[in-house]
Design a protein around this motif. Structure first.
Motif, PDB file in Angstrom:
ATOM      1  N   UNK A  43     -13.216 -15.488   4.842  1.00 20.32           N
ATOM      2  CA  UNK A  43     -12.270 -16.399   4.201  1.00 20.32           C
ATOM      3  C   UNK A  43     -12.287 -16.221   2.688  1.00 20.32           C
ATOM      4  N   UNK A  44     -13.474 -16.082   2.106  1.00 24.61           N
ATOM      5  CA  UNK A  44     -13.605 -15.907   0.658  1.00 24.61           C
ATOM      6  C   UNK A  44     -12.974 -14.589   0.209  1.00 24.61           C
ATOM      7  N   UNK A  45     -13.199 -13.527   0.964  1.00 18.59           N
ATOM      8  CA  UNK A  45     -12.645 -12.212   0.616  1.00 18.59           C
ATOM      9  C   UNK A  45     -11.124 -12.238   0.689  1.00 18.59           C
ATOM     10  N   UNK A  46     -10.572 -12.817   1.746  1.00 18.17           N
ATOM     11  CA  UNK A  46      -9.118 -12.890   1.896  1.00 18.17           C
ATOM     12  C   UNK A  46      -8.511 -13.730   0.782  1.00 18.17           C
ATOM     13  N   UNK A  53      -4.300 -10.518  -6.449  1.00 15.50           N
ATOM     14  CA  UNK A  53      -3.208  -9.562  -6.284  1.00 15.50           C
ATOM     15  C   UNK A  53      -3.635  -8.180  -5.819  1.00 15.50           C
ATOM     16  N   UNK A  54      -4.619  -8.117  -4.945  1.00 22.86           N
ATOM     17  CA  UNK A  54      -5.022  -6.829  -4.381  1.00 22.86           C
ATOM     18  C   UNK A  54      -3.842  -6.305  -3.558  1.00 22.86           C
ATOM     19  N   UNK A  55      -3.448  -5.038  -3.762  1.00 23.38           N
ATOM     20  CA  UNK A  55      -2.308  -4.496  -3.001  1.00 23.38           C
ATOM     21  C   UNK A  55      -2.513  -4.642  -1.495  1.00 23.38           C
ATOM     22  N   UNK A  56      -1.447  -4.904  -0.786  1.00 19.14           N
ATOM     23  CA  UNK A  56      -1.516  -5.181   0.652  1.00 19.14           C
ATOM     24  C   UNK A  56      -2.259  -4.105   1.428  1.00 19.14           C
ATOM     25  N   UNK A  59      -6.070  -4.483   1.313  1.00 13.88           N
ATOM     26  CA  UNK A  59      -6.672  -5.750   1.723  1.00 13.88           C
ATOM     27  C   UNK A  59      -7.439  -5.631   3.027  1.00 13.88           C
ATOM     28  N   UNK A  60      -8.399  -6.538   3.180  1.00  9.15           N
ATOM     29  CA  UNK A  60      -9.186  -6.620   4.400  1.00  9.15           C
ATOM     30  C   UNK A  60      -8.271  -6.936   5.579  1.00  9.15           C
ATOM     31  N   UNK A  61      -8.409  -6.177   6.646  1.00 14.31           N
ATOM     32  CA  UNK A  61      -7.618  -6.419   7.850  1.00 14.31           C
ATOM     33  C   UNK A  61      -6.264  -5.750   7.864  1.00 14.31           C
ATOM     34  N   UNK A  62      -5.925  -4.999   6.801  1.00 12.50           N
ATOM     35  CA  UNK A  62      -4.618  -4.344   6.756  1.00 12.50           C
ATOM     36  C   UNK A  62      -4.545  -3.266   7.833  1.00 12.50           C
ATOM     37  N   UNK A  63      -3.436  -3.234   8.547  1.00 13.31           N
ATOM     38  CA  UNK A  63      -3.190  -2.214   9.557  1.00 13.31           C
ATOM     39  C   UNK A  63      -1.947  -1.444   9.146  1.00 13.31           C
TER      40      UNK A  63
END
Length: 97
Positions: A43-46, A53-56, A59-63
């Motif tokens: 939750x903290x990372x997301x 503004x980390x590019x999509x 990001x964590x969990x990006x597929x």
């Protein structure tokens, strides 16, 4: 200090450490993350990624759906109907364990 303030002030090194801990399932000292620790860290990372503004695609969990985006393999695509008339139900076998 509120949760929002904490995430705003989170050091990028700590963010990367949290992210790596989530990926490996253990803290940098080798102790295993509990399910609750993993959930809170995720939750903290997301939240950090959204706030900073980390590019999509980073990001964590990006597929990356690549060339399958928009096809039936893409879970974001809504199916027209759940019952297809061209499917033969006789070809499927129920497996019981």
């Amino acid at each position: 200090m509120t949760y929002d303030e904490l995430i705003e002030r989170l050091d990028p090194t700590v963010y990367r450490s949290l992210r790596l801990s989530i990926e490996l399932g253990k803290w940098p000292d080798g102790r295993k993350l509990t399910p609750e620790q993993r959930e809170i860290s995720l939750q903290a990372v997301i939240y950090y990624e959204n706030l900073h503004g980390v590019p999509e695609e980073e990001r964590t969990g990006y597929i990356d759906r690549g060339h399958k985006a928009g096809t039936a393999c893409d879970p974001s695509v809504q199916r027209q109907s759940s019952a297809r008339s061209d499917v033969d139900s006789e070809q499927f076998v129920e497996v019981k364990s």
